[in-house]
Scaffold this motif. Structure first.
Motif, PDB file in Angstrom:
ATOM      1  N   CYS A 109       0.830  -1.196   0.000  1.00  8.06           N
ATOM      2  CA  CYS A 109       0.000   0.000   0.000  1.00  8.06           C
ATOM      3  C   CYS A 109       0.866   1.248   0.000  1.00  8.06           C
ATOM      4  O   CYS A 109       2.040   1.196   0.367  1.00  8.06           O
ATOM      5  CB  CYS A 109      -0.879   0.060   1.253  1.00  8.06           C
ATOM      6  N   CYS A 110       0.270   2.339  -0.416  1.00  8.91           N
ATOM      7  CA  CYS A 110       0.955   3.621  -0.407  1.00  8.91           C
ATOM      8  C   CYS A 110      -0.102   4.702  -0.203  1.00  8.91           C
ATOM      9  O   CYS A 110      -1.294   4.385  -0.198  1.00  8.91           O
ATOM     10  CB  CYS A 110       1.694   3.826  -1.728  1.00  8.91           C
ATOM     11  N   PRO A 111       0.302   5.969  -0.054  1.00  5.03           N
ATOM     12  CA  PRO A 111      -0.699   7.010   0.155  1.00  5.03           C
ATOM     13  C   PRO A 111      -1.784   7.055  -0.930  1.00  5.03           C
ATOM     14  O   PRO A 111      -2.931   7.378  -0.635  1.00  5.03           O
ATOM     15  CB  PRO A 111       0.143   8.299   0.132  1.00  5.03           C
ATOM     16  N   ILE A 112      -1.428   6.710  -2.163  1.00  9.48           N
ATOM     17  CA  ILE A 112      -2.413   6.806  -3.239  1.00  9.48           C
ATOM     18  C   ILE A 112      -3.490   5.744  -3.098  1.00  9.48           C
ATOM     19  O   ILE A 112      -4.689   6.046  -3.093  1.00  9.48           O
ATOM     20  CB  ILE A 112      -1.740   6.702  -4.631  1.00  9.48           C
TER      21      ILE A 112
ATOM     22  N   LEU B 217      -4.288   4.069  -0.538  1.00 11.43           N
ATOM     23  CA  LEU B 217      -4.989   4.144   0.737  1.00 11.43           C
ATOM     24  C   LEU B 217      -5.890   5.371   0.791  1.00 11.43           C
ATOM     25  O   LEU B 217      -6.596   5.588   1.768  1.00 11.43           O
ATOM     26  CB  LEU B 217      -3.997   4.206   1.906  1.00 11.43           C
ATOM     27  N   GLY B 218      -5.850   6.175  -0.253  1.00  7.75           N
ATOM     28  CA  GLY B 218      -6.733   7.338  -0.307  1.00  7.75           C
ATOM     29  C   GLY B 218      -6.369   8.435   0.664  1.00  7.75           C
ATOM     30  O   GLY B 218      -7.247   9.086   1.235  1.00  7.75           O
ATOM     31  N   LEU B 219      -5.083   8.649   0.887  1.00 10.73           N
ATOM     32  CA  LEU B 219      -4.691   9.729   1.780  1.00 10.73           C
ATOM     33  C   LEU B 219      -4.957  11.066   1.101  1.00 10.73           C
ATOM     34  O   LEU B 219      -4.916  11.166  -0.118  1.00 10.73           O
ATOM     35  CB  LEU B 219      -3.208   9.604   2.153  1.00 10.73           C
TER      36      LEU B 219
ATOM     37  N   LEU C  85     -13.416   0.653   0.113  1.00  9.43           N
ATOM     38  CA  LEU C  85     -13.201   1.667  -0.916  1.00  9.43           C
ATOM     39  C   LEU C  85     -12.540   2.889  -0.295  1.00  9.43           C
ATOM     40  O   LEU C  85     -13.209   3.755   0.257  1.00  9.43           O
ATOM     41  CB  LEU C  85     -14.561   2.040  -1.515  1.00  9.43           C
ATOM     42  N   PRO C  86     -11.214   2.998  -0.351  1.00  9.03           N
ATOM     43  CA  PRO C  86     -10.504   4.019   0.417  1.00  9.03           C
ATOM     44  C   PRO C  86     -10.858   5.459   0.059  1.00  9.03           C
ATOM     45  O   PRO C  86     -10.856   6.318   0.937  1.00  9.03           O
ATOM     46  CB  PRO C  86      -9.026   3.768   0.123  1.00  9.03           C
ATOM     47  N   LYS C  87     -11.137   5.753  -1.197  1.00  7.79           N
ATOM     48  CA  LYS C  87     -11.377   7.151  -1.529  1.00  7.79           C
ATOM     49  C   LYS C  87     -12.848   7.525  -1.371  1.00  7.79           C
ATOM     50  O   LYS C  87     -13.214   8.684  -1.491  1.00  7.79           O
ATOM     51  CB  LYS C  87     -10.939   7.450  -2.967  1.00  7.79           C
TER      52      LYS C  87
ATOM     53  N   TYR D 199      -5.967  -3.639   2.378  1.00  9.16           N
ATOM     54  CA  TYR D 199      -5.992  -2.813   1.167  1.00  9.16           C
ATOM     55  C   TYR D 199      -4.964  -3.220   0.113  1.00  9.16           C
ATOM     56  O   TYR D 199      -4.745  -2.476  -0.843  1.00  9.16           O
ATOM     57  CB  TYR D 199      -5.807  -1.337   1.533  1.00  9.16           C
TER      58      TYR D 199
END
Lengths: 479, 95, 460
Positions: free
Chosen positions: A39-42, A44-46, A88-90, A143
């Motif tokens: 996972c990364c910030p993208i 994970l919807g950061l 759904l992270p975002k 995720y």
């Protein structure tokens, strides 16, 4: 009752594309890793992160589109599908709504007689959601799968039976495997389908209300689910009630479809074009290049096998379903010409031993040349069919060529007429009773005599030739 | 466009926002006011059917990236914000 | 060793970035000494009017300053080495709390820098703290942002330009796509840009060169190069248009008067000034409201209390987790925006509002294109009226009308700059706006630079 109705079925197939990295970020797509380690910030919807589209995803989707006779859009966009769910992270899924990458295609499926074209409305690219594990303690979220690229293949409602649906599923799977864009492992979730089912009275042009059966991950369950759901709908209509448009799932334990508890049917996804992703432009050259790189597709291969090797549709189907076997067969044909014989040995003893010995591999442990040599031995009548079975089995373990195996075990057929004559002469003189039985009209006694010939030669007598000579000698005795 | 309480509640559920009674009053009043301003304006202009809707001022095509894997290094900073169990994020059972 | 050469009383925090750079480059002050002065000043500010949401830890600031001085001694210093900067609180700074001006992110510490920030840090800039820019734009904290050499802030409907207006600063909203949005907490993706707020135009030129340009992490960035400011003292027949004010294009009378005065100044500087029919402006609030809210309703959906940020303490189900977290975490203004946005995107209203607004957007872009065929820049007010009190300033209706002149640049993607006039009006510094066509920031900076040297310098 069932005869008055016809089924109308449409399938939405999701296939995970086997790219190295995810669709909008560079995280790995590898299956089976520890939770939340890919996972990364993208993905994970950061806040503040932006999606960057993977070029391989577009390429693979176009491959699939071309392999399924679709038109490819030269200008396409991505849209947001907005809803809340923990996987759904975002809070929205990036997908394609009204300008899909591929559209208006078809796939030909084999029927009992002939073939049928099943229309494909569109193929579009989208991102996968994370994985949820529901327990008493709560729902756990991983995720790793969020952002894995998917293509969604939406069929037109052209399927009319559960069997057709299965054929369609299998054909799509086969095509995706052939073009190498997905590994289509239903048990790993890289191939999933949702089914839309409705029924209507035969001859009716209007579609009935449909229900959706979600998240099928087995072909056999899909068939059962369609059968059950269609019957259920017919019953509802017969009782004068109306079908509720809802989402259902297949419950294997109770062997029926049940409504899903999620209120998905009332959802308004508020689709709108994703402002973070500019338009994607596809050039004619790009499409041509990808088209040229496509391998021979299943239906093309089937036609070619049938016409080149003079084999029937069913046999050809089996060969294309197992590409490695199909390749093996064609290699064999470079050294041996009796295609029917080759096919029979592959499908019969070949598949039986494969299943018995080694379920993992899809390939025979000997070369096509060795196989051709083996077949030649039978065709030349160097060995009999029944000895052939023994030799074939030996070929599985032995490093030797079939000829060597025959030599080593002394399994060569006795085909020399003079040799056979003398053996038969012996048998006839040693089995007077059977001879008399035959002469007195019991024709079946000749079988007993053949049995004796085989016994005497330990099964090595060429049955056809021996029988010929035996019949001749017996005829002589009559006259 | 009238925005009744029922519709407002339905929208709030769509975006998973629970409003206090106070907030509901203020929001309903404000939105009604804005919609009146907007509807008055929209009524006066004739927007041509053929006019193309504009999504963004960005006029160049999308730039795609190569299919290469890169690992995000700062894993602890990425995941440490809210409590997790055995490496999983967790919420009440959804089913 | 550095010795302090500057005059006693000439505060560091009042200096422009270029002045500081000169002092640092000439070793007249060290980074450590500079940071010390800044911190002293910040600590003296009344906490009630402190615009900083977060200040970097003193220990870290001194460490960074020491490193800067070390690099300078070794000759390895960057272009912005040791320069203290402040960043708007909706722009991600690695390791420094970034709240997006919202309760729901009150504890969020990004594990990455926004690209614009990263590019400054790579050149040696030191992030002092995070500011609440929109709050500044309502008229608060004006002079208190002096302790920062420059600010990087976001502008989606005019927030950055309005903040600069209230504080007597320059601020630029660049052409859409000039500066990467990676790391900018998205509210209205197709409207927002990160831009600099500075005390001088030279500062702005250098900063834009540093932060602008293609970013792999943001596919909406373009590759048009930044053209460095070339100082010219004459304007050589620049054609300037001023919108005709009316009921639909409202402006308080006293602001109109000021605009006329400013137009005369430009005339005297060599520009050809005319009134223009900019009736498209009347639709800016409508388009802005519908489209920014629609995008906001989607962009903020990720703020759900599951992976980061605030989570409501008491919940029994997933619905309660979502709804209570967002109820408690999102401010009223943002809630309104989200609800409005979801409404216009919903299937029964999509055609009537969202699609219409998108079509109007095309019309507005075309209208501006038409004007820029005959004119080089448009002179406009920053805001059409004075906002009486702070509470009113936050109302959705006030914001709707207030953003008419600034939101046009966001709707069309065109660049726009706030230029201070150097005098105060209604209790705060006064300023105006110039807008030009795509990629023409160098024209805006050139004009600002002329105004700065001919008009502003005379006032100081």
């Amino acid at each position: 009752m069932i005869n008055q109705y016809e089924m109308v079925i449409g399938l939405e197939i999701h296939a995970e594309l086997k790219t190295q990295s995810k669709i909008y970020c560079s995280c790995s797509t590898q299956f089976g890793s520890d939770p939340n380690t890919q996972c990364c910030p993208i993905c994970l919807g950061l806040p503040g992160t932006l999606p960057i589209l993977n070029e391989k995803v577009v390429e693979y989707a176009i491959r699939a589109g071309l392999a399924m006779n679709c038109s490819i859009a030269t200008k396409t966009k991505q849209d947001r599908k907005n809803y809340f769910y923990p996987d759904l992270p975002k809070g929205y899924q990036i997908s394609q709504y009204d300008q899909p990458l591929c559209y208006e295609g078809y796939v030909e499926i084999p029927l009992k007689k002939g073939t049928k074209k099943i229309g494909i409305q569109q193929i579009h690219i989208e991102e996968d959601a994370g994985k949820l594990i529901h327990t008493k303690e709560g729902t756990f979220i991983d995720y790793n799968r969020s952002g894995v690229p998917l293509i969604e293949i939406v069929s037109k409602p052209d399927l009319s039976s559960p069997q057709e649906a299965k054929q369609y599923l299998e054909r799509i799977r086969m095509i995706l495997l052939y073009i190498g864009v997905s590994d289509c492992k239903m048990n790993e979730g890289s191939l999933r389908c949702d089914i839309n089912v409705s029924v209507r009275k035969k001859g009716d042009i209007h579609y009935g209300e449909r229900t959706e059966i979600k998240n099928m991950n087995s072909f056999s369950y899909a068939v059962k689910a369609i059968e059950y759901e269609a019957k259920r709908q017919m019953q509802v209509l017969e009782e004068g009630k109306t079908i509720i448009k809802e989402t259902r799932r297949w419950d294997e334990k109770s062997q029926c479809t049940v409504p899903m508890r999620k209120k998905e049917e009332a959802e308004d996804y508020r689709y709108f074009p994703d402002p973070d992703l500019p338009y994607i432009y596809i050039s004619e050259e790009q499409i041509e290049r990808i088209k040229e790189s496509l391998p021979e597709l299943p239906n093309e291969k089937k036609q070619r096998l049938m016409s080149t090797y003079d084999i029937n549709g069913d046999d050809a189907e089996l060969l294309i379903a197992n590409p490695k076997i199909g390749q093996f067969f064609e290699e064999t044909m470079m050294y041996f010409s009796n295609s029917l014989m080759a096919v029979n040995w592959i499908m019969g003893e070949g598949f039986r031993l494969l299943a018995e010995k080694d379920k993992e591999t899809e390939i025979f442990p000997f070369t096509a040349m060795q196989f051709a040599e083996f077949l030649q031995l039978i065709e030349d009548e160097t060995i009999s069919n029944s000895i052939g079975k023994k030799v074939f089995e030996k070929m599985w373990n032995a490093e030797e060529s079939p000829s060597h195996i025959v030599e080593r075990y002394g399994w060569k057929q006795i085909s020399n007429p003079q040799e056979l004559e003398s053996i038969i002469h012996e048998v006839l003189s040693q089995n007077q009773k059977s001879v008399e039985d035959y002469l007195s009209g019991k024709k079946v006694a000749s079988k007993a005599l053949m049995g004796q010939v085989m016994k005497k030669t330990k099964g090595k007598a060429n049955p056809r030739k021996a029988n010929e000579i035996l019949k001749k000698r017996l005829k002589e005795k009559i006259s | 466009m009238s925005l009744e309480k029922e519709e407002l509640k339905a929208i709030a559920e769509m975006v998973q926002i629970e409003m206090t009674k106070e907030e509901e009053e203020i929001i309903q009043k404000d939105l009604k006011c804005i919609f009146k301003l907007m509807d008055d304006q929209l009524q006066k202009i004739d927007i041509h059917k053929e006019l193309k809707p504009m999504v963004s001022p960005c006029t160049h095509p999308n730039r795609l990236r190569q299919d290469k894997v890169q690992y995000f290094e700062e894993k602890e900073e990425l995941l440490g914000a809210l409590p997790m169990k055995n490496g999983y994020f967790y919420v009440p059972n959804v089913l | 060793m550095c010795q302090m050469y500057y005059k006693i009383g000439e505060k560091m925090y009042k200096k422009t970035m270029m002045e500081l750079k000169k002092l640092l480059d000439h070793r007249e002050i060290s980074s450590v000494e500079l940071i010390k002065e800044y911190l002293n000043h910040i600590q003296q500010i009344d906490s009630k009017i402190n615009p900083y949401i977060t200040l970097q830890e003193e220990k870290i600031l001194f460490q960074l300053a020491q490193k800067s001085d070390q690099k300078r001694r070794e000759g390895k210093h960057g272009i912005l080495e040791g320069i203290p900067i402040s960043i708007g609180d909706d722009i991600c700074t690695k390791g420094i709390k970034t709240t997006g001006d919202s309760r729901i992110l009150q504890s969020f510490i990004p594990p990455y820098n926004a690209t614009a920030v990263e590019r400054c840090i790579q050149e040696g800039a030191i992030v002092v703290g995070k500011l609440n820019i929109p709050e500044i734009g309502t008229g608060s904290f004006c002079s208190e942002i002096e302790e920062t050499s420059f600010v990087l802030g976001s502008d989606r409907e005019g927030e950055l330009r309005q903040s600069a207006y209230f504080c007597g600063r320059f601020a630029l909203k660049p052409t859409y796509g000039r500066v990467s949005r990676y790391g900018l907490m998205s509210i209205a993706s197709s409207f927002e840009q990160i831009g600099p707020m500075t005390k001088a135009i030279d500062d702005m030129d250098l900063i834009m060169k540093m932060i602008g340009g293609v970013d792999d992490k943001d596919p909406t960035t373009f590759s048009e190069p930044w053209i460095t400011l070339q100082k010219e003292t004459s304007l050589q027949n620049i054609k300037m248009g001023i919108p005709i004010f009316s009921k639909d294009i409202p402006c308080d009378f006293f602001i109109q008067e000021q605009i006329q005065k400013i137009a005369k100044q430009w005339n005297a500087l060599g520009a050809i000034v005319n009134e223009i029919d900019f009736s498209a402006l009347a639709y800016a609030p409508l388009v802005n409201q519908i489209l920014t809210s629609a995008e906001a309703s989607s962009n903020t959906a990720r703020l759900d209390g599951i992976r980061y940020g605030y989570r409501t303490p008491k919940y029994k189900s997933i619905e309660e987790l979502y709804q209570k977290t967002r109820q408690e975490g999102l401010e009223l203004g943002l809630k309104e925006k989200i609800l409005f946005g979801a409404y216009v995107l919903s299937s029964s209203h999509y055609e009537d509002y969202y699609i219409k607004a998108q079509k109007l957007r095309t019309l507005l872009v075309d209208a501006c294109k038409q004007i820029f065929q005959d004119y080089d820049v448009i002179l406009m007010p920053v805001v059409p009226f004075e906002i009486g009190n702070k509470k009113e300033g936050k109302s959705i209706v006030t914001k709707y009308q207030k953003n008419i002149y600034t939101s046009m640049a966001n709707i069309t993607g065109l660049p726009a700059i706030t230029i201070p006039t150097g005098y105060r009006l209604e209790g705060h510094p006064f300023g105006f706006q110039l807008m030009s066509s795509s990629y023409q920031e160098q024209l805006l900076l050139k004009m600002a630079s002329v105004y700065e040297s001919k008009i502003l310098s005379k006032r100081k």
